[in-house]
Write a protein that holds these residues in place. Structure first.
Motif, mmCIF file in Angstrom:
data_model
loop_
_atom_site.group_PDB
_atom_site.id
_atom_site.type_symbol
_atom_site.label_atom_id
_atom_site.label_comp_id
_atom_site.label_asym_id
_atom_site.label_seq_id
_atom_site.Cartn_x
_atom_site.Cartn_y
_atom_site.Cartn_z
ATOM 1 N N SER A 1 0.841 -1.090 -0.054
ATOM 2 C CA SER A 1 0.093 -0.193 0.102
ATOM 3 C C SER A 1 0.978 1.051 0.011
ATOM 4 O O SER A 1 0.251 2.550 -0.085
ATOM 5 C CB SER A 1 -1.059 -0.002 1.248
ATOM 6 N N ILE B 1 -9.096 -1.287 1.498
ATOM 7 C CA ILE B 1 -8.875 -0.674 0.016
ATOM 8 C C ILE B 1 -7.673 -0.287 -0.341
ATOM 9 O O ILE B 1 -6.888 -0.760 -1.502
ATOM 10 C CB ILE B 1 -9.785 0.544 -0.316
ATOM 11 N N ASN C 1 -5.358 -4.012 -0.695
ATOM 12 C CA ASN C 1 -6.270 -4.771 -1.713
ATOM 13 C C ASN C 1 -6.262 -4.215 -3.089
ATOM 14 O O ASN C 1 -6.012 -4.896 -4.300
ATOM 15 C CB ASN C 1 -7.480 -5.513 -1.196
ATOM 16 N N LEU C 2 -6.626 -3.030 -3.244
ATOM 17 C CA LEU C 2 -6.956 -2.318 -4.369
ATOM 18 C C LEU C 2 -5.805 -1.423 -4.839
ATOM 19 O O LEU C 2 -5.224 -1.521 -5.848
ATOM 20 C CB LEU C 2 -8.347 -1.542 -4.534
ATOM 21 N N ARG C 3 -5.467 -0.472 -3.866
ATOM 22 C CA ARG C 3 -4.244 0.635 -3.985
ATOM 23 C C ARG C 3 -2.956 -0.582 -4.479
ATOM 24 O O ARG C 3 -2.374 0.001 -5.254
ATOM 25 C CB ARG C 3 -4.212 1.338 -2.947
ATOM 26 N N TYR D 1 -13.892 -5.818 1.613
ATOM 27 C CA TYR D 1 -13.192 -6.783 0.965
ATOM 28 C C TYR D 1 -13.701 -7.226 -0.517
ATOM 29 O O TYR D 1 -13.157 -7.233 -1.402
ATOM 30 C CB TYR D 1 -13.063 -8.400 1.842
ATOM 31 N N SER E 1 -13.121 -4.360 -2.736
ATOM 32 C CA SER E 1 -11.726 -4.456 -3.283
ATOM 33 C C SER E 1 -11.245 -5.348 -4.323
ATOM 34 O O SER E 1 -10.719 -4.996 -5.279
ATOM 35 C CB SER E 1 -10.784 -4.731 -1.957
ATOM 36 N N LYS E 2 -11.984 -6.474 -4.175
ATOM 37 C CA LYS E 2 -11.723 -7.582 -5.204
ATOM 38 C C LYS E 2 -12.421 -7.393 -6.501
ATOM 39 O O LYS E 2 -11.918 -7.774 -7.190
ATOM 40 C CB LYS E 2 -11.737 -8.914 -4.497
#
Length: 245
Positions: free
Chosen positions: A60, A106, A109-111, A152, A155-156
């Motif tokens: 992250s 976020i 998992n996403l950033r 979660y 994010s996925k």
């Protein structure tokens, strides 16, 4: 020439299993986690990896990811395969979920997927004849949703959006796919992260068992190999029948 492979989240679980699976192919491995995955690195050497780096990286943190990429560039000169497994899970009802917890999920998992993917793709050459591969670990929940896991799941779902966009942007020289595991027997499904009720629900699928991290790793090796040459922009479910899109 040995494939140059970066695996994140390599300390344990799917990341560790993926590292060992690629080690068995004689790959040159860069292994990263929030703490340097020395345990996996040693096992990878024993499995046959040609060269192994173990790197500490908070996915992250943009500066940390750039530093990881520079370490890979210095050691390997570039990259052929990314297997991005780093991630966290959060179980709580929406009204009991602080904004800070949402932001953390976020962020990792996403950033983290954005930062690592951007850095890895920047290291990849790839051609139509020998495309590089980006393999992101998403989740079956990205398709079906799940109550009390909304950060979660969001994010996925976002990871799938990155995969589909990058697949179009970088074809044909880089193939970008997601693996969407169902319930896999890792620490993430343990009591510290999920309630007994939800573990029981995870088992209520046609194959009535948790998958193994090694089974997910085998799929990653397949996608990175000759058999994966006609896959891009896909989310491949390995889930025991939990989701049938």
């Amino acid at each position: 020439m040995s494939a140059r492979v970066l695996v994140t989240g390599a300390y344990r679980g799917i990341g560790s299993a993926s590292a060992l699976a690629f080690a068995g192919t004689g790959a040159r491995l860069a292994l990263a986690d929030i703490r340097a995955p020395e345990n996996t690195a040693e096992a990878a050497r024993e499995k046959g990896a040609i060269e192994v780096l173990d790197l500490a990286c908070d996915v992250s943190d943009a500066n940390a990811v750039v530093a990881m990429g520079e370490a890979v560039r210095t050691a390997f000169g570039g990259l052929d395969v990314l297997v991005h497994c780093a991630g966290i899970i959060h179980e709580a009802p929406l009204l009991a979920t602080p904004v800070a917890d949402f932001d953390r999920v976020i962020a990792v998992n996403l950033r983290g997927s954005f930062l690592v993917g951007k850095t890895a793709i920047g290291l990849m050459a790839g051609t139509q004849e020998a495309p590089a591969r980006v393999i992101m670990i998403a989740s079956d929940m990205a398709y079906c949703g799940r109550e009390i896991f909304s950060p979660y799941v969001a994010s996925k779902h976002g990871v799938l959006g990155l995969v589909r966009s990058w697949a179009k942007e970088f074809a044909p020289r880089i193939l970008v796919n997601a693996i969407c595991p169902g319930p896999i027997d890792t620490e993430m499904l343990g009591a510290a992260n999920m309630s007994a009720e939800w573990r029981a629900r995870e088992l209520a699928i046609p194959l009535a068992r948790f998958g193994k991290p090694e089974e997910v790793a085998e799929l990653a090796v397949f996608l990175a190999g000759a058999g994966g040459r006609y896959f891009t922009g896909q989310g491949l479910g390995i889930n025991g029948g939990s989701v049938m899109p």
